[in-house]
Scaffold this motif. Structure first.
Motif, PDB file in Angstrom:
ATOM      1  N   VAL A  17      66.171  -4.173  13.442  1.00 49.55           N
ATOM      2  CA  VAL A  17      67.188  -4.157  12.396  1.00 49.55           C
ATOM      3  C   VAL A  17      66.598  -3.424  11.196  1.00 49.55           C
ATOM      4  CG1 VAL A  17      68.685  -5.542  10.923  1.00 49.55           C
ATOM      5  CG2 VAL A  17      68.105  -6.357  13.219  1.00 49.55           C
ATOM      6  N   ARG A  18      67.258  -2.336  10.794  1.00 49.27           N
ATOM      7  CA  ARG A  18      66.788  -1.532   9.662  1.00 49.27           C
ATOM      8  C   ARG A  18      67.612  -1.879   8.425  1.00 49.27           C
ATOM      9  NH1 ARG A  18      63.526   2.900  11.112  1.00 49.27           N
ATOM     10  NH2 ARG A  18      63.246   3.063  13.377  1.00 49.27           N
ATOM     11  N   CYS A  19      66.986  -2.523   7.467  1.00 50.70           N
ATOM     12  CA  CYS A  19      67.644  -2.894   6.223  1.00 50.70           C
ATOM     13  C   CYS A  19      66.558  -3.264   5.219  1.00 50.70           C
ATOM     14  CB  CYS A  19      68.616  -4.058   6.426  1.00 50.70           C
ATOM     15  SG  CYS A  19      67.889  -5.515   7.204  1.00 50.70           S
ATOM     16  N   GLN A  20      66.855  -3.114   3.942  1.00 49.40           N
ATOM     17  CA  GLN A  20      65.843  -3.370   2.925  1.00 49.40           C
ATOM     18  C   GLN A  20      65.589  -4.857   2.739  1.00 49.40           C
ATOM     19  OE1 GLN A  20      67.152  -1.313  -0.591  1.00 49.40           O
ATOM     20  NE2 GLN A  20      66.453   0.687   0.139  1.00 49.40           N
ATOM     21  N   ALA A  21      66.638  -5.648   2.651  1.00 47.35           N
ATOM     22  CA  ALA A  21      66.497  -7.077   2.411  1.00 47.35           C
ATOM     23  C   ALA A  21      66.727  -7.853   3.705  1.00 47.35           C
ATOM     24  CB  ALA A  21      67.477  -7.525   1.330  1.00 47.35           C
ATOM     25  N   ASN A  22      66.523  -9.162   3.631  1.00 50.40           N
ATOM     26  CA  ASN A  22      66.603 -10.001   4.829  1.00 50.40           C
ATOM     27  C   ASN A  22      68.023 -10.361   5.240  1.00 50.40           C
ATOM     28  OD1 ASN A  22      63.816 -10.579   5.683  1.00 50.40           O
ATOM     29  ND2 ASN A  22      63.608 -11.491   3.650  1.00 50.40           N
ATOM     30  N   GLY A  23      68.994 -10.246   4.320  1.00 57.14           N
ATOM     31  CA  GLY A  23      70.347 -10.710   4.598  1.00 57.14           C
ATOM     32  C   GLY A  23      70.960 -10.151   5.868  1.00 57.14           C
ATOM     33  N   LEU A  49      67.920 -15.183  -0.638  1.00 55.17           N
ATOM     34  CA  LEU A  49      68.248 -13.852  -0.135  1.00 55.17           C
ATOM     35  C   LEU A  49      68.423 -13.805   1.378  1.00 55.17           C
ATOM     36  CD1 LEU A  49      66.022 -11.585  -2.397  1.00 55.17           C
ATOM     37  CD2 LEU A  49      68.452 -12.099  -2.598  1.00 55.17           C
ATOM     38  N   PHE A  50      68.074 -14.869   2.082  1.00 58.13           N
ATOM     39  CA  PHE A  50      68.335 -14.902   3.520  1.00 58.13           C
ATOM     40  C   PHE A  50      69.833 -14.964   3.812  1.00 58.13           C
ATOM     41  CE2 PHE A  50      64.594 -16.368   6.348  1.00 58.13           C
ATOM     42  CZ  PHE A  50      63.840 -15.301   5.921  1.00 58.13           C
ATOM     43  N   TRP A  51      70.600 -15.585   2.944  1.00 58.71           N
ATOM     44  CA  TRP A  51      71.986 -15.940   3.272  1.00 58.71           C
ATOM     45  C   TRP A  51      72.997 -15.133   2.467  1.00 58.71           C
ATOM     46  CZ3 TRP A  51      71.226 -18.378   7.534  1.00 58.71           C
ATOM     47  CH2 TRP A  51      70.080 -19.165   7.690  1.00 58.71           C
ATOM     48  N   THR A  52      72.701 -13.894   2.162  1.00 55.55           N
ATOM     49  CA  THR A  52      73.616 -13.062   1.382  1.00 55.55           C
ATOM     50  C   THR A  52      74.727 -12.459   2.231  1.00 55.55           C
ATOM     51  OG1 THR A  52      72.147 -11.162   1.684  1.00 55.55           O
ATOM     52  CG2 THR A  52      71.865 -12.467  -0.328  1.00 55.55           C
ATOM     53  N   HIS A  53      74.511 -12.356   3.550  1.00 54.95           N
ATOM     54  CA  HIS A  53      75.503 -11.717   4.409  1.00 54.95           C
ATOM     55  C   HIS A  53      76.092 -12.671   5.444  1.00 54.95           C
ATOM     56  CE1 HIS A  53      73.465  -8.320   2.618  1.00 54.95           C
ATOM     57  NE2 HIS A  53      74.434  -7.547   3.032  1.00 54.95           N
ATOM     58  N   TYR A  54      75.509 -13.823   5.577  1.00 52.01           N
ATOM     59  CA  TYR A  54      76.016 -14.854   6.481  1.00 52.01           C
ATOM     60  C   TYR A  54      75.512 -16.196   5.965  1.00 52.01           C
ATOM     61  CZ  TYR A  54      76.083 -18.095  10.398  1.00 52.01           C
ATOM     62  OH  TYR A  54      76.274 -19.205  11.170  1.00 52.01           O
ATOM     63  N   ARG A  55      76.382 -17.183   5.985  1.00 54.51           N
ATOM     64  CA  ARG A  55      75.984 -18.522   5.529  1.00 54.51           C
ATOM     65  C   ARG A  55      76.519 -19.553   6.511  1.00 54.51           C
ATOM     66  NH1 ARG A  55      73.952 -20.072   0.679  1.00 54.51           N
ATOM     67  NH2 ARG A  55      74.048 -22.296   0.160  1.00 54.51           N
ATOM     68  N   PRO A  56      75.638 -20.336   7.140  1.00 50.55           N
ATOM     69  CA  PRO A  56      76.110 -21.364   8.077  1.00 50.55           C
ATOM     70  C   PRO A  56      76.987 -22.394   7.379  1.00 50.55           C
ATOM     71  CG  PRO A  56      73.731 -21.000   8.279  1.00 50.55           C
ATOM     72  CD  PRO A  56      74.169 -20.287   7.057  1.00 50.55           C
ATOM     73  N   ALA A  57      77.907 -22.955   8.127  1.00 52.45           N
ATOM     74  CA  ALA A  57      78.797 -23.965   7.565  1.00 52.45           C
ATOM     75  C   ALA A  57      78.025 -25.217   7.158  1.00 52.45           C
ATOM     76  CB  ALA A  57      79.880 -24.319   8.584  1.00 52.45           C
ATOM     77  N   ARG A  58      76.973 -25.529   7.887  1.00 49.72           N
ATOM     78  CA  ARG A  58      76.148 -26.704   7.594  1.00 49.72           C
ATOM     79  C   ARG A  58      74.729 -26.224   7.263  1.00 49.72           C
ATOM     80  NH1 ARG A  58      76.097 -30.349  12.528  1.00 49.72           N
ATOM     81  NH2 ARG A  58      75.348 -31.923  11.039  1.00 49.72           N
ATOM     82  N   ASP A 185      63.248 -15.155  21.581  1.00 54.04           N
ATOM     83  CA  ASP A 185      63.716 -13.870  21.069  1.00 54.04           C
ATOM     84  C   ASP A 185      62.786 -13.413  19.954  1.00 54.04           C
ATOM     85  OD1 ASP A 185      65.319 -11.611  20.911  1.00 54.04           O
ATOM     86  OD2 ASP A 185      67.189 -12.741  20.728  1.00 54.04           O
ATOM     87  N   GLU A 186      62.936 -12.136  19.592  1.00 52.77           N
ATOM     88  CA  GLU A 186      62.157 -11.586  18.489  1.00 52.77           C
ATOM     89  C   GLU A 186      62.869 -10.366  17.922  1.00 52.77           C
ATOM     90  OE1 GLU A 186      57.692 -11.472  18.385  1.00 52.77           O
ATOM     91  OE2 GLU A 186      58.053  -9.326  18.698  1.00 52.77           O
ATOM     92  N   PHE A 187      62.950 -10.321  16.604  1.00 56.00           N
ATOM     93  CA  PHE A 187      63.546  -9.189  15.913  1.00 56.00           C
ATOM     94  C   PHE A 187      62.483  -8.500  15.064  1.00 56.00           C
ATOM     95  CE2 PHE A 187      66.973 -12.025  16.886  1.00 56.00           C
ATOM     96  CZ  PHE A 187      68.066 -11.209  17.156  1.00 56.00           C
ATOM     97  N   VAL A 188      62.535  -7.184  15.033  1.00 56.89           N
ATOM     98  CA  VAL A 188      61.668  -6.396  14.167  1.00 56.89           C
ATOM     99  C   VAL A 188      62.499  -5.958  12.964  1.00 56.89           C
ATOM    100  CG1 VAL A 188      60.252  -4.333  13.935  1.00 56.89           C
ATOM    101  CG2 VAL A 188      60.264  -5.606  16.094  1.00 56.89           C
ATOM    102  N   HIS A 189      62.063  -6.370  11.787  1.00 62.08           N
ATOM    103  CA  HIS A 189      62.754  -6.007  10.552  1.00 62.08           C
ATOM    104  C   HIS A 189      62.056  -4.800   9.944  1.00 62.08           C
ATOM    105  CE1 HIS A 189      63.792  -7.125   6.119  1.00 62.08           C
ATOM    106  NE2 HIS A 189      64.542  -6.142   6.569  1.00 62.08           N
ATOM    107  N   HIS A 190      62.681  -3.639  10.037  1.00 61.67           N
ATOM    108  CA  HIS A 190      62.119  -2.419   9.455  1.00 61.67           C
ATOM    109  C   HIS A 190      62.740  -2.235   8.076  1.00 61.67           C
ATOM    110  CE1 HIS A 190      61.262   1.817   8.698  1.00 61.67           C
ATOM    111  NE2 HIS A 190      60.316   1.734   9.614  1.00 61.67           N
TER     112      HIS A 190
END
Length: 223
Positions: A17-23, A49-58, A185-190
């Motif tokens: 996933v290529r993005c500047q922030a973690n969201g 800043l983790f939850w700027t683009h998705y926020r769990p209901a709980r 699973d594993e994601f690479v944050h570029h």
């Protein structure tokens, strides 16, 4: 869906996933690893800043600086959480007052403090050993509160300390496996950002990526 930058949820989830922030990274991973009814506990919330683009209901968030909760001593009961999200410090401080991880405005917008404040740790680990012990303690506590088949998300990064290359990811993975978790699973944050400032003589490649490792607890808890 909320966000501070343009982001379209990918139809196919990819490992890089290529993005500047973690969201956007978190939003992408959530498509596979967070269910609508999951109780999600973020034990190193920082400035959110983790939850700027998705926020769990709980969603429950903890932060030592904000609510006095240390991720090594969580208030949640045993086997009570579906997903634990753990974002510990990536590198030790050494003998410096500040980290070599830049307090870039794009990362720290809205924060009242610097690198350590974002992790709820005013007195951060000074050595590689202290950092690894801190991360291991956090992983152990996360395992305690995970329900059977619960998922643990860990953000980690390789780094250079004392002139030597260190694999923060390897430490996280081996510790988690030793606790009986299974990596699923594993994601690479570029991000294009790195903790090493430019130097006249460069001995190691700059860290332009980090990892989001996802583990799953056994379906039956060990006695």
């Amino acid at each position: 869906m909320i966000g501070q930058e343009a982001f379209a949820m990918p139809e196919v989830v990819e490992s890089v996933v290529r993005c500047q922030a973690n969201g956007p990274l978190i939003a992408t991973a959530a498509q596979l690893w967070i269910r609508p009814d999951d109780l999600v506990v973020d034990v190193t919330y920082g400035n959110g800043l983790f939850w700027t683009h998705y926020r769990p209901a709980r969603l429950v968030t903890h932060d030592l600086a904000l609510d006095g909760v240390d991720f090594r001593q969580l208030p949640e009961p045993d086997a009570s959480v579906d997903v634990v999200v753990f974002d510990p410090p990536y590198i030790p401080q050494g003998g410096r007052e500040t980290s070599t991880l830049r307090d870039d405005a794009r990362i720290t917008a809205g924060s009242n403090g610097g690198f350590l404040d974002r992790y709820g740790l005013r007195d951060g680990p000074r050595s590689v050993r202290e950092l690894e012990e801190l991360v291991a303690d956090g992983l152990k506590e996360a395992c305690r509160v995970l329900r059977p088949a619960g998922r643990l998300w860990v953000k980690c990064m390789d780094y250079v300390s004392g002139g030597q290359y260190r694999s923060g990811r390897h430490h996280v993975v081996t510790t988690a496996l030793g606790l009986g978790l299974r990596q699923v699973d594993e994601f690479v944050h570029h991000s294009g950002l790195g903790p090493q400032p430019p130097r006249e003589v460069q001995h190691h490649s700059r860290r332009a990526h980090s990892f989001l490792c996802i583990f799953q607890a056994p379906k039956r808890r060990r006695s």
